[in-house]
Design an enzyme around this catalytic site. Structure first.
Site, PDB file in Angstrom:
ATOM      1  N   ARG A  17       0.942  -0.903  -0.063  1.00 51.56           N
ATOM      2  CA  ARG A  17      -0.012  -0.089   0.222  1.00 51.56           C
ATOM      3  C   ARG A  17       0.595   1.383   0.166  1.00 51.56           C
ATOM      4  O   ARG A  17       2.287   1.532   0.515  1.00 51.56           O
ATOM      5  CB  ARG A  17      -0.999  -0.309   1.174  1.00 51.56           C
ATOM      6  N   ASP A  38       5.796  -7.885   1.526  1.00 49.73           N
ATOM      7  CA  ASP A  38       4.986  -7.624   2.588  1.00 49.73           C
ATOM      8  C   ASP A  38       4.955  -8.289   3.721  1.00 49.73           C
ATOM      9  O   ASP A  38       4.209  -9.613   3.316  1.00 49.73           O
ATOM     10  CB  ASP A  38       3.774  -5.663   2.171  1.00 49.73           C
ATOM     11  N   ASP A  59       7.603 -10.505   7.308  1.00 55.01           N
ATOM     12  CA  ASP A  59       7.498  -9.314   8.073  1.00 55.01           C
ATOM     13  C   ASP A  59       9.742  -9.039   8.378  1.00 55.01           C
ATOM     14  O   ASP A  59      10.353  -9.838   8.745  1.00 55.01           O
ATOM     15  CB  ASP A  59       7.614  -9.970   9.238  1.00 55.01           C
ATOM     16  N   VAL A  60       9.216  -7.908   7.667  1.00 58.91           N
ATOM     17  CA  VAL A  60      10.402  -7.581   7.727  1.00 58.91           C
ATOM     18  C   VAL A  60      11.691  -7.684   8.676  1.00 58.91           C
ATOM     19  O   VAL A  60      12.832  -7.586   9.396  1.00 58.91           O
ATOM     20  CB  VAL A  60      11.141  -6.150   6.648  1.00 58.91           C
ATOM     21  N   ASN A  86      11.587   0.237   0.754  1.00 60.07           N
ATOM     22  CA  ASN A  86      10.477   1.549   1.497  1.00 60.07           C
ATOM     23  C   ASN A  86       9.347   1.014   3.013  1.00 60.07           C
ATOM     24  O   ASN A  86       9.159   1.752   2.689  1.00 60.07           O
ATOM     25  CB  ASN A  86       9.505   0.960   0.433  1.00 60.07           C
ATOM     26  N   TYR A 152      12.034   7.575  15.131  1.00 60.04           N
ATOM     27  CA  TYR A 152      11.371   7.962  13.527  1.00 60.04           C
ATOM     28  C   TYR A 152      12.540   8.627  13.096  1.00 60.04           C
ATOM     29  O   TYR A 152      13.435   8.215  12.060  1.00 60.04           O
ATOM     30  CB  TYR A 152      10.437   8.533  12.902  1.00 60.04           C
ATOM     31  N   LYS A 156      15.625   7.203  10.837  1.00 61.42           N
ATOM     32  CA  LYS A 156      15.816   8.057   9.178  1.00 61.42           C
ATOM     33  C   LYS A 156      16.895   8.118   8.888  1.00 61.42           C
ATOM     34  O   LYS A 156      17.624   8.217   7.565  1.00 61.42           O
ATOM     35  CB  LYS A 156      15.078   8.626   7.856  1.00 61.42           C
ATOM     36  N   PRO A 182      11.290  11.862   1.573  1.00 60.87           N
ATOM     37  CA  PRO A 182       9.748  12.150   0.979  1.00 60.87           C
ATOM     38  C   PRO A 182       9.173  13.506   1.920  1.00 60.87           C
ATOM     39  O   PRO A 182       9.371  13.456   2.589  1.00 60.87           O
ATOM     40  CB  PRO A 182       9.020  11.216   1.167  1.00 60.87           C
ATOM     41  N   VAL A 185       4.067  13.062   2.266  1.00 59.73           N
ATOM     42  CA  VAL A 185       2.644  11.886   1.940  1.00 59.73           C
ATOM     43  C   VAL A 185       1.394  11.767   2.118  1.00 59.73           C
ATOM     44  O   VAL A 185       1.481  11.271   3.133  1.00 59.73           O
ATOM     45  CB  VAL A 185       3.752  11.028   1.028  1.00 59.73           C
TER      46      VAL A 185
END
Ligand SMILES: NC(=O)c1ccc[n+]([C@@H]2O[C@H](COP(=O)([O-])OP(=O)(O)OC[C@H]3O[C@@H](n4cnc5c(N)ncnc54)[C@H](O)[C@@H]3O)[C@@H](O)[C@H]2O)c1
Length: 246
Positions: A17, A38, A59-60, A86, A152, A156, A182, A185
């Site tokens: 998604r 995903d 599940d990463v 991503n 977060y 990043k 980004p 978004v």
């Protein structure tokens, strides 16, 4: 639309998604074969069917599962030319009350899996000897911070640093690595707490006067994944509508 990814094989984590889905759609439209990795089984399958991609559940956070799933995805695609890291989460928590569990969860999803996926995919790319493209989703927060985003933003910023090292170490194999940053978004991420006032306020920070849509990010990802991006590596590219310019 040009088919500039014709013949390329891509893996997109978190492609069920949001921004990931839009990248998958764009890559398929540009001619690539795409595998989605995903956690979300039903959304992942629905997306794959709707856009003409393959779905693999993983599940990463689970490195062994991620490695095994990547092996299966690379096998199904017959190789891999493009990796888009991503998958990510955003939770809000002020520094002074942030628990270590919240900190660890963010890093366990936003950062650690990128080492695992990069190792697996880059080994396959090097073995095939055709070079490759790695695109990592960072964030404006990795450069500018953000209230309640200590974990977060730090994760990043680390993505940006990891991307630079990836570019340095893998460049000799013809592999480029770049990060996308980004801004704001409109996706499920942050939707639970989003208000009309937030949208108006954040839109005012962009000279273009609007928030981003997933397609804004997907277009830049497709550029980086294509041969048009061959001489770009180690960059952290803002896709913020000009909200930040450094
Ligand atoms: N939306 C924004 O404003 C924004 C801004 C900057 C950066 N980003 C980054 O872009 C990326 C995509 O964000 P989005 O807005 O599309 O969010 P989203 O929540 O809509 O999608 C994230 C996807 O990642 C998947 N995912 C999460 N945890 C996973 C796990 N453990 N294993 C496998 N998959 C997992 C989810 O299932 C989902 O499909 C993230 O890395 C995010 O940090 C988003």
């Amino acid at each position: 639309m040009s088919r500039r990814l014709e013949g390329r094989r891509a893996i997109v984590t978190g492609g069920a998604r949001g921004i990931g889905r839009s990248i998958v759609e764009r890559f398929v439209a540009d001619g690539a074969q795409v595998a989605i990795l995903d956690l979300l089984e039903s959304e992942g399958r629905e997306t794959a069917e709707a856009v003409g991609a393959r779905f693999f559940r993983a599940d990463v956070r689970d490195a062994a599962q991620t490695r095994a799933t990547l092996t299966a995805a690379i096998g199904a695609l017959g190789g891999v030319d493009i990796l888009v890291n991503n998958a990510g989460i955003l939770r809000f928590s002020p520094l002074l009350s942030m628990s270590l569990e919240e900190w660890d969860e963010t890093f366990a999803i936003n950062l650690r899996p990128m080492l695992v996926t990069t190792q697996e995919v880059a080994r396959a790319m090097i073995e095939a000897g055709r070079g490759g493209k790695i695109v990592n989703l960072a964030s404006m927060a990795g450069k500018a911070g953000g209230e309640g985003q200590g974990h977060y933003a730090a994760s990043k910023a680390a993505v940006i640093a990891l991307t630079r090292v990836t570019a340095i170490e893998l460049g000799a194999h013809g592999i480029t690595a770049n990060a996308l940053c980004p801004g704001y978004v409109l996706t499920e991420m942050g939707a639970a707490t989003r208000t009309a006032e937030d949208v108006a306020e954040w839109s005012s920070y962009s000279p273009l006067g609007r928030l981003g849509v997933p397609e804004d990010v997907a277009g830049v990802a497709a550029f980086l994944a294509s041969s048009d991006g061959d001489y770009l590596t180690g960059q952290a590219i803002n896709v913020t509508g000009g909200m930040i310019m450094h």
